[in-house]
Enzyme design. Structure first.
Site, mmCIF file in Angstrom:
data_model
loop_
_atom_site.group_PDB
_atom_site.id
_atom_site.type_symbol
_atom_site.label_atom_id
_atom_site.label_comp_id
_atom_site.label_asym_id
_atom_site.label_seq_id
_atom_site.Cartn_x
_atom_site.Cartn_y
_atom_site.Cartn_z
ATOM 1 N N LYS A 9 16.887 -3.483 -6.552
ATOM 2 C CA LYS A 9 16.726 -3.391 -5.411
ATOM 3 C C LYS A 9 16.427 -4.720 -4.483
ATOM 4 C CE LYS A 9 12.420 -0.603 -5.498
ATOM 5 N NZ LYS A 9 11.099 0.068 -4.735
ATOM 6 N N TYR A 49 13.860 7.833 0.258
ATOM 7 C CA TYR A 49 12.333 7.604 -0.207
ATOM 8 C C TYR A 49 11.684 8.901 0.953
ATOM 9 C CZ TYR A 49 12.037 3.441 -2.552
ATOM 10 O OH TYR A 49 12.683 3.240 -3.797
ATOM 11 N N ASN A 112 9.289 -4.545 -4.658
ATOM 12 C CA ASN A 112 9.012 -4.589 -6.213
ATOM 13 C C ASN A 112 10.275 -4.661 -7.236
ATOM 14 O OD1 ASN A 112 9.608 -1.895 -5.602
ATOM 15 N ND2 ASN A 112 8.072 -1.093 -6.360
ATOM 16 N N HIS A 115 13.860 0.386 -8.600
ATOM 17 C CA HIS A 115 13.102 1.571 -8.426
ATOM 18 C C HIS A 115 14.445 2.747 -9.807
ATOM 19 C CE1 HIS A 115 13.730 5.829 -7.169
ATOM 20 N NE2 HIS A 115 15.043 6.081 -7.734
ATOM 21 N N GLU A 126 19.007 12.327 -7.867
ATOM 22 C CA GLU A 126 19.339 11.369 -7.113
ATOM 23 C C GLU A 126 20.934 10.212 -8.114
ATOM 24 O OE1 GLU A 126 15.588 8.543 -8.814
ATOM 25 O OE2 GLU A 126 14.383 9.277 -6.943
HETATM 26 N N1 UDP Z 1 5.880 1.320 -1.439
HETATM 27 C C1 UDP Z 1 4.575 0.120 -0.274
HETATM 28 N N2 UDP Z 1 4.030 0.597 -0.783
HETATM 29 C C2 UDP Z 1 2.697 2.314 -1.571
HETATM 30 C C3 UDP Z 1 3.523 2.627 -2.688
HETATM 31 C C4 UDP Z 1 5.370 2.537 -2.174
HETATM 32 O O1 UDP Z 1 5.525 -0.210 0.031
HETATM 33 O O2 UDP Z 1 1.934 1.633 -1.421
HETATM 34 C C5 UDP Z 1 7.031 1.300 -1.642
HETATM 35 C C6 UDP Z 1 6.857 0.528 -3.080
HETATM 36 O O3 UDP Z 1 8.728 -0.147 -2.612
HETATM 37 C C7 UDP Z 1 7.457 1.809 -3.832
HETATM 38 C C8 UDP Z 1 7.920 2.795 -2.842
HETATM 39 O O4 UDP Z 1 7.582 2.217 -2.251
HETATM 40 O O5 UDP Z 1 9.045 1.162 -5.172
HETATM 41 C C9 UDP Z 1 8.367 3.999 -3.667
HETATM 42 O O6 UDP Z 1 6.593 4.511 -3.713
HETATM 43 P P1 UDP Z 1 6.346 5.801 -4.866
HETATM 44 O O7 UDP Z 1 4.735 5.673 -5.193
HETATM 45 O O8 UDP Z 1 7.419 6.275 -4.694
HETATM 46 O O9 UDP Z 1 7.076 4.248 -6.109
HETATM 47 P P2 UDP Z 1 7.346 4.177 -7.553
HETATM 48 O O10 UDP Z 1 8.637 5.719 -8.024
HETATM 49 O O11 UDP Z 1 8.793 2.706 -6.919
HETATM 50 O O12 UDP Z 1 6.444 3.737 -8.638
HETATM 51 MG MG MG Z 2 8.636 6.536 -6.581
#
Ligand code: UDP
Ligand code: MG
Length: 132
Positions: A9, A49, A112, A115, A126
Site C-alpha cells: 500500500k 473495497y 497497515n 493487502h 483480484e
Molecule cells: N480498515 C480500516 N479500519 C477498520 C478495518 C479496516 O481502516 O476498522 C482498512 C484497512 O486498511 C484494511 C482495509 O480497510 O486493510 C480492508 O479491511 P479488511 O477488513 O478487508 O481487512 P484486511 O483484509 O486488509 O485485513
Molecule cells: Mg480484506
C-alpha cells in the site's frame, strides 16, 4: 499451487519497505509471477473495497489507498492464499503480532502496509482486476 494478489500500500512504498516485504515472501519460497508499480484510481479503490462501502472509515480508506504509488504482486506457492494472509498479520493493529508484516511495521489499523486476497474466490477476482 495457488496464486494470490498482494498490494504493498502507499505507506509501504513511502516508507521504503518494498524490498523488505518482497524479501519475506521470497524467503518463504513464494514465487513472484508478475509485479508492477502503479497508482489506484478512486474508482478502482472503491471497487476493490466495495464490501466496506458502508463503513465509517470507507472515505478515509479510499483517500489513503489513492494517496501514492502502490506495488502489485502476483505470488504463487503451496497454500499461498492462507500462507500470505498469515504473513500479513491481523487487520486490527493491536492484534497483529510481531513477526508478521503488520505486526512489525504498522502502527495503524487503516495504514497497515499491505493487502492480500483472503480466499480463493477473491484471489481470482483480484488477480483479474490488477493483472489481466
Ligand atoms: N480498515 C480500516 N479500519 C477498520 C478495518 C479496516 O481502516 O476498522 C482498512 C484497512 O486498511 C484494511 C482495509 O480497510 O486493510 C480492508 O479491511 P479488511 O477488513 O478487508 O481487512 P484486511 O483484509 O486488509 O485485513
Ligand atoms: Mg480484506
Amino acid at each position: 499451487m495457488e496464486q494470490t494478489l498482494v498490494i504493498i500500500k502507499p505507506d509501504g512504498v513511502r516508507r521504503r519497505l518494498v524490498g523488505r516485504i518482497i524479501q519475506r515472501f521470497e524467503d518463504k519460497n513464494l514465487t513472484i509471477k508478475e509485479m508492477y508499480q502503479g497508482v489506484l484510481t478512486e474508482a478502482i479503490a472503491q471497487e476493490h473495497y466495495a464490501h466496506l462501502k458502508d463503513k465509517p472509515f470507507f472515505p478515509n480508506l479510499v483517500n489513503y489507498m489513492t494517496s501514492g504509488p502502490v506495488v502489485f504482486l502476483l505470488l504463487e506457492g503451496k497454500e499461498a492464499i492462507t500462507l500470505v494472509r498469515q504473513m500479513l498479520g491481523a487487520t486490527n493493529v493491536l492484534q497483529a503480532i510481531p513477526g508478521t508484516i503488520r505486526g512489525d511495521f504498522a502502527d495503524s489499523t487503516t495504514e497497515n502496509i499491505v493487502h492480500a486476497s483472503d480466499c480463493q474466490e477473491n484471489a481470482t477476482i483480484e488477480i483479474q482486476r490488477f493483472f489481466r
